[in-house]
Design a protein around this motif. Sequence first.
Motif, PDB file in Angstrom:
ATOM      1  N   ALA A 612       0.833  -1.205   0.000  1.00 59.16           N
ATOM      2  CA  ALA A 612       0.000   0.000   0.000  1.00 59.16           C
ATOM      3  C   ALA A 612       0.865   1.251   0.000  1.00 59.16           C
ATOM      4  CB  ALA A 612      -0.936  -0.009   1.210  1.00 59.16           C
ATOM      5  N   ALA A 613       1.944   1.236   0.757  1.00 55.43           N
ATOM      6  CA  ALA A 613       2.860   2.379   0.760  1.00 55.43           C
ATOM      7  C   ALA A 613       3.403   2.629  -0.638  1.00 55.43           C
ATOM      8  CB  ALA A 613       3.998   2.129   1.752  1.00 55.43           C
ATOM      9  N   LEU A 614       3.790   1.554  -1.319  1.00 55.94           N
ATOM     10  CA  LEU A 614       4.333   1.695  -2.672  1.00 55.94           C
ATOM     11  C   LEU A 614       3.278   2.192  -3.651  1.00 55.94           C
ATOM     12  CD1 LEU A 614       6.563  -1.504  -2.869  1.00 55.94           C
ATOM     13  CD2 LEU A 614       7.314   0.867  -2.657  1.00 55.94           C
ATOM     14  N   ALA A 615       2.013   1.847  -3.417  1.00 54.62           N
ATOM     15  CA  ALA A 615       0.945   2.305  -4.306  1.00 54.62           C
ATOM     16  C   ALA A 615       0.812   3.821  -4.284  1.00 54.62           C
ATOM     17  CB  ALA A 615      -0.384   1.658  -3.906  1.00 54.62           C
ATOM     18  N   GLY A 619       6.890   8.710  -9.247  1.00 52.11           N
ATOM     19  CA  GLY A 619       8.142   8.649  -9.993  1.00 52.11           C
ATOM     20  C   GLY A 619       8.686   7.242 -10.108  1.00 52.11           C
ATOM     21  N   SER A 620       9.971   7.101  -9.868  1.00 52.85           N
ATOM     22  CA  SER A 620      10.649   5.820 -10.053  1.00 52.85           C
ATOM     23  C   SER A 620      10.470   4.864  -8.893  1.00 52.85           C
ATOM     24  CB  SER A 620      12.156   6.054 -10.282  1.00 52.85           C
ATOM     25  OG  SER A 620      12.370   6.792 -11.460  1.00 52.85           O
ATOM     26  N   GLY A 621       9.862   5.324  -7.800  1.00 54.93           N
ATOM     27  CA  GLY A 621       9.621   4.418  -6.690  1.00 54.93           C
ATOM     28  C   GLY A 621      10.015   5.003  -5.352  1.00 54.93           C
ATOM     29  N   MET A 622      10.115   4.126  -4.360  1.00 48.08           N
ATOM     30  CA  MET A 622      10.314   4.531  -2.975  1.00 48.08           C
ATOM     31  C   MET A 622      11.422   3.684  -2.358  1.00 48.08           C
ATOM     32  SD  MET A 622       7.396   4.449   0.049  1.00 48.08           S
ATOM     33  CE  MET A 622       6.346   5.702  -0.711  1.00 48.08           C
ATOM     34  N   PRO A 623      12.365   4.300  -1.621  1.00 47.15           N
ATOM     35  CA  PRO A 623      13.401   3.516  -0.940  1.00 47.15           C
ATOM     36  C   PRO A 623      12.854   2.831   0.306  1.00 47.15           C
ATOM     37  CG  PRO A 623      13.666   5.837  -0.427  1.00 47.15           C
ATOM     38  CD  PRO A 623      12.555   5.750  -1.439  1.00 47.15           C
ATOM     39  N   VAL A 653       6.853 -10.204  -1.384  1.00 49.42           N
ATOM     40  CA  VAL A 653       5.972  -9.715  -2.460  1.00 49.42           C
ATOM     41  C   VAL A 653       6.769  -9.335  -3.699  1.00 49.42           C
ATOM     42  CG1 VAL A 653       4.248  -8.909  -0.803  1.00 49.42           C
ATOM     43  CG2 VAL A 653       6.045  -7.343  -1.565  1.00 49.42           C
ATOM     44  N   ALA A 654       7.938  -9.935  -3.876  1.00 47.10           N
ATOM     45  CA  ALA A 654       8.837  -9.541  -4.966  1.00 47.10           C
ATOM     46  C   ALA A 654       8.195  -9.658  -6.340  1.00 47.10           C
ATOM     47  CB  ALA A 654      10.115 -10.374  -4.904  1.00 47.10           C
ATOM     48  N   PHE A 655       7.254 -10.590  -6.508  1.00 46.76           N
ATOM     49  CA  PHE A 655       6.591 -10.766  -7.804  1.00 46.76           C
ATOM     50  C   PHE A 655       5.943  -9.478  -8.280  1.00 46.76           C
ATOM     51  CE2 PHE A 655       2.539 -11.542 -10.012  1.00 46.76           C
ATOM     52  CZ  PHE A 655       3.005 -12.163 -11.159  1.00 46.76           C
ATOM     53  N   TYR A 656       5.465  -8.658  -7.369  1.00 47.99           N
ATOM     54  CA  TYR A 656       4.704  -7.463  -7.732  1.00 47.99           C
ATOM     55  C   TYR A 656       5.584  -6.219  -7.880  1.00 47.99           C
ATOM     56  CZ  TYR A 656       1.032 -10.532  -5.980  1.00 47.99           C
ATOM     57  OH  TYR A 656       0.205 -11.604  -5.775  1.00 47.99           O
ATOM     58  N   LEU A 657       6.885  -6.371  -7.767  1.00 44.72           N
ATOM     59  CA  LEU A 657       7.773  -5.215  -7.682  1.00 44.72           C
ATOM     60  C   LEU A 657       8.687  -5.092  -8.887  1.00 44.72           C
ATOM     61  CD1 LEU A 657       8.897  -5.509  -3.947  1.00 44.72           C
ATOM     62  CD2 LEU A 657       6.879  -4.350  -4.878  1.00 44.72           C
ATOM     63  N   ARG A 658       9.097  -3.873  -9.143  1.00 45.93           N
ATOM     64  CA  ARG A 658      10.198  -3.561 -10.054  1.00 45.93           C
ATOM     65  C   ARG A 658      11.166  -2.676  -9.281  1.00 45.93           C
ATOM     66  NH1 ARG A 658       8.472  -7.281 -12.055  1.00 45.93           N
ATOM     67  NH2 ARG A 658       7.663  -7.601 -14.165  1.00 45.93           N
ATOM     68  N   ARG A 671       8.922  -0.146  -6.765  1.00 49.01           N
ATOM     69  CA  ARG A 671       7.634   0.318  -7.271  1.00 49.01           C
ATOM     70  C   ARG A 671       6.795  -0.886  -7.671  1.00 49.01           C
ATOM     71  NH1 ARG A 671      11.115   0.918 -11.749  1.00 49.01           N
ATOM     72  NH2 ARG A 671      10.319  -0.041 -13.667  1.00 49.01           N
ATOM     73  N   LEU A 672       5.483  -0.716  -7.682  1.00 51.72           N
ATOM     74  CA  LEU A 672       4.583  -1.741  -8.190  1.00 51.72           C
ATOM     75  C   LEU A 672       4.698  -1.784  -9.708  1.00 51.72           C
ATOM     76  CD1 LEU A 672       1.461  -0.964  -5.984  1.00 51.72           C
ATOM     77  CD2 LEU A 672       3.177  -2.741  -5.622  1.00 51.72           C
ATOM     78  N   PHE A 673       4.653  -2.973 -10.272  1.00 54.77           N
ATOM     79  CA  PHE A 673       4.969  -3.062 -11.685  1.00 54.77           C
ATOM     80  C   PHE A 673       3.754  -2.958 -12.597  1.00 54.77           C
ATOM     81  CE2 PHE A 673       3.410  -7.305 -11.527  1.00 54.77           C
ATOM     82  CZ  PHE A 673       3.371  -7.841 -12.805  1.00 54.77           C
ATOM     83  N   HIS A 674       2.564  -2.734 -12.050  1.00 54.23           N
ATOM     84  CA  HIS A 674       1.399  -2.617 -12.922  1.00 54.23           C
ATOM     85  C   HIS A 674       0.395  -1.644 -12.323  1.00 54.23           C
ATOM     86  CE1 HIS A 674      -2.041  -3.753 -15.434  1.00 54.23           C
ATOM     87  NE2 HIS A 674      -1.144  -4.259 -16.260  1.00 54.23           N
ATOM     88  N   GLN A 675      -0.212  -0.839 -13.201  1.00 59.46           N
ATOM     89  CA  GLN A 675      -1.148   0.185 -12.748  1.00 59.46           C
ATOM     90  C   GLN A 675      -2.370  -0.411 -12.074  1.00 59.46           C
ATOM     91  OE1 GLN A 675      -0.502   3.426 -12.771  1.00 59.46           O
ATOM     92  NE2 GLN A 675      -2.429   3.842 -11.709  1.00 59.46           N
TER      93      GLN A 675
END
Length: 712
Positions: A612-615, A619-623, A653-658, A671-675
Motif C-alpha cells: 500500500a505504501a508503494l501504491a 516517480g521511479s519508486g520509494m526507498p 511480495v517480490a513478484f509485484y515489484l520492479r 515500485r509496483l509493476f502494474h497500474q
Amino acid sequence: MAGGDLPGTGKADDLAVVLSMSKFRLAPADDDGEGEDPEDPPERSAWPDLDFAEDLGVLVAQRLSGVLAGPPDHLHNPDHSTVARRMDQLLSEIREGGDAIVHVLSHGFILRRAQELCIVAKDSLPSDHRDVVQTVFGITRFLTDADRCSGRILLLLDVCHSGAGIDPTTDVTFPDRRAFVIAACPSDEQAWEGRFSQAVSDVLRGVAQGHSEIHPSERFVRLTWFKDAVHKRVRQLCTEAGHPVQEVVSSDLYGLVTQFLPNPWFREDPAEVLGLNNYRALQEFIVGSVHPSLDVDHYMSRASGRDTAQQAQPTCHFSGREAELEWIRAWLENGAEEGSTLCVVTGSPGVGKSALLGVVVCCTHPQLAKGLRPVMQSIPKKLRPDPRSRVAAVHARGMVLSQVVDAVAAQLDLPLPPEGWTAQKLVDAVAGLAEEPLIVVDALDEATESVQISVELLLPLANREDRGGGRRRACQLLVGVRPYWDKLPQLAEAAGDARQSLVDLDAVDRAGLKDALTHYIDEMLSDTDTYFTRGKERGMVAKGAAERIESHAEGGEFLMAQLSARFLEAAAPMTEEKLERALSGLPLTFAALLETQLSEEHTHPWARPVLAALAFSAGSGMPADAIADVAPEFHPRKARPTRADVRSALDHVAFYLRHDVDPTYGTTLYRLFHQELVDHLHRHPRAGSGPSAESLANGPEGGSGAGPVTAS
C-alpha cells in the motif's frame, strides 16, 4: 563539543584518520617531551574533558574498517604538534592523487579575528589566549592546502560550530574541489555528546552489513545518501535523549560521484552470476555490469518469461512469437546496403512486444549476453541474435526526451559535450561512431514526452546517414510501441515506409496461440517442486489453463499465463475434479492474484502495508527507509516495522515489484509493476477493506484506471 561485521572491499589506497580527544591538559612550560611527572602533573586545561570521546573514536575506526581496505589510523588525545604532523603527512599522501577520510571528535571554536574554525588538541590553550592559534588545528588552512592536492578529502567534523568548516568549500566548483565536509551542526550551534560520531558509526555498520539499501550496482556510497542517513540517525538519537534536534550540514554534495566509501556489496564479476540461487539475485548482479540507465529488470523479465521472484536457477521460458523473433534476427544481420534502419514492433497491450525486445537486448548486449548465456541458450540458435559491441537499451516509460538522450549517450560511452547533450548532438555523435550501434527503445507510448522523443530523436536517427561515409545508416533502431498512431503519426508513416520494417503482433495468425500458452505454462510449472516429477498432471493443468485463458482473454495472454502458473503452483490440482474447481477460480487479474496471496495464512504480516505504501509512491519508486515511514499508516495497529520487517516483506511480495536506482542517492527504489495494482491498493489499502479474491477472479474492479490485465 558540549558535554563490522563483514570484511570490506575497499580500494588498496584507502586512507583514513580518526582524531578523538577526551582529556585536555596544558603542558608544563619546561616540557621536555619525556611524559608526565607524577610529582608535577600538567595544569588542567580550560577545556572540559569529553569522557565519551575515546570509546566513540574506537567505534568509528572499527566501522570504517568494515568498508575500507584497511583500518584507519586512530590518534587518541594527540597534542597539537602531533595533529599538525599527521595532517601534513596525509596531505602529502594525496598530493598526487587518492582519497582520504578524516573524522574529528573534539572541542571546536571559531577564532573571531580570523573567522576560522579551530580544532582543540590535548594541549590547546584557551580560546581567548593570545597564543591559542599556535596550539590548535585550523580547518580553513587545512582545506586551503587540500585544494592544492590532486587527491580528495572527506572531512567528518564532530565539534561545536563545525558548520563553519563548510565555508572554504562553497566557492570552489566540483571539478576543482578537493575537500568535502559533513558537519555535526551549523556554525552558530553546538554539537552534543558525540551523537554525530555515534550516528556515523551506526550508518557505516549498516553499510557493511548490507542493510542500507545501497544498490549493488553502485561501486561507492553516495555522499548525498550518507549525509542524509547520518542526519536521520542523529535526529533519532536526539529524540531518544530528549534533546533538541541537532542539524547535520554539509558542503554541496548533489550530483557528485566520489570514491571515499566503497560499497562492500558492489557486484561486478559476471562469473559470480552463475552461482546465484534465484532470479532476482541474478538481476542484481547483472545490473552491476551494465549502465544503470538500462532497465535490466524490465528486459530480463520480459525475455525470460519469468517473474522476478522465482526460486530456481535462472532459465528462459520465452514461448510463441518464434517467426517474429526470426524476422527481427534477420533484420539485425542485414547490412546497411540491404537492411532498413528502423524496425517498429507494435501490437496491443500484453501481446508480447517487450518479450521480443527483451530477448533481443539480452542476446545482443555484450555484458548481458555473457552473463545470461545459460538463460538464453534455451532459445533455439536460429532465433538468437548475435552479440554486438555497442548496444543501448532504454525502457522509456515515464521518461522525457532529455532522459532518453542521456541514457543512450551514457550506454554508448559517448564523451559529454561541454554544454551537455541535446537530441541533435546525440544524432551527430551516433553517426560519427566507427561502428554502427543498436539502439532499442521500448514502451515509447508510455513515455512522458513520447512525441518529442519520436520526432526529435528517433526519426532523425532513422533518417541520418553516418558522417564518415563508410555506411549508409547511423545505427539500427528497434522500437516497441502500442499502435497509438493518432498520437505518433510521424512514426507510423516512417514504420510503414517500404524501406523500413514493421512487425505488427496483432496481425499475426493466432491459430497456434493455445499450444504456445500450454507449452509456456507447462515449462513454468516444471520448475516447481510440486509439478517437477508429475509430468502427466502438469500437462493436464497446463492445457486446461491455456484453454481458459484463450477463451477469456482480449490481449495479454502470456501475462495471464504467468499469473495462472503462480496460482496453480499453490493450488496444486492433481485430479480432473480439483482442476475444474481450480480453473473456475483462476485469477486473471493482478488484483485477484494479490488478494489470493494476501489471504493465505502464511502471508507476511507487513506485506499489505508495504504494498500500500508503494501504491502511493511517485516517480521511479520509494526507498526502503521511506517505506518504513509510510507503511504504519496502513497497519491495523499503526505499528512501525523494523528494517528487517521491511526487507523480508519486500522479498515476500517480490513478484509485484520492479526496481530502480535513485540517481541522487544510489539507493534501491521499489515500485509496483502494474497500474492495476496501484489502482486496487488505492481503493483498498488496508486488510479487510476490499472485495474477495473470488469476486475479482474474472475481471478487474470498475473505477478509474481499471481494465484488462495488460503490460507492454
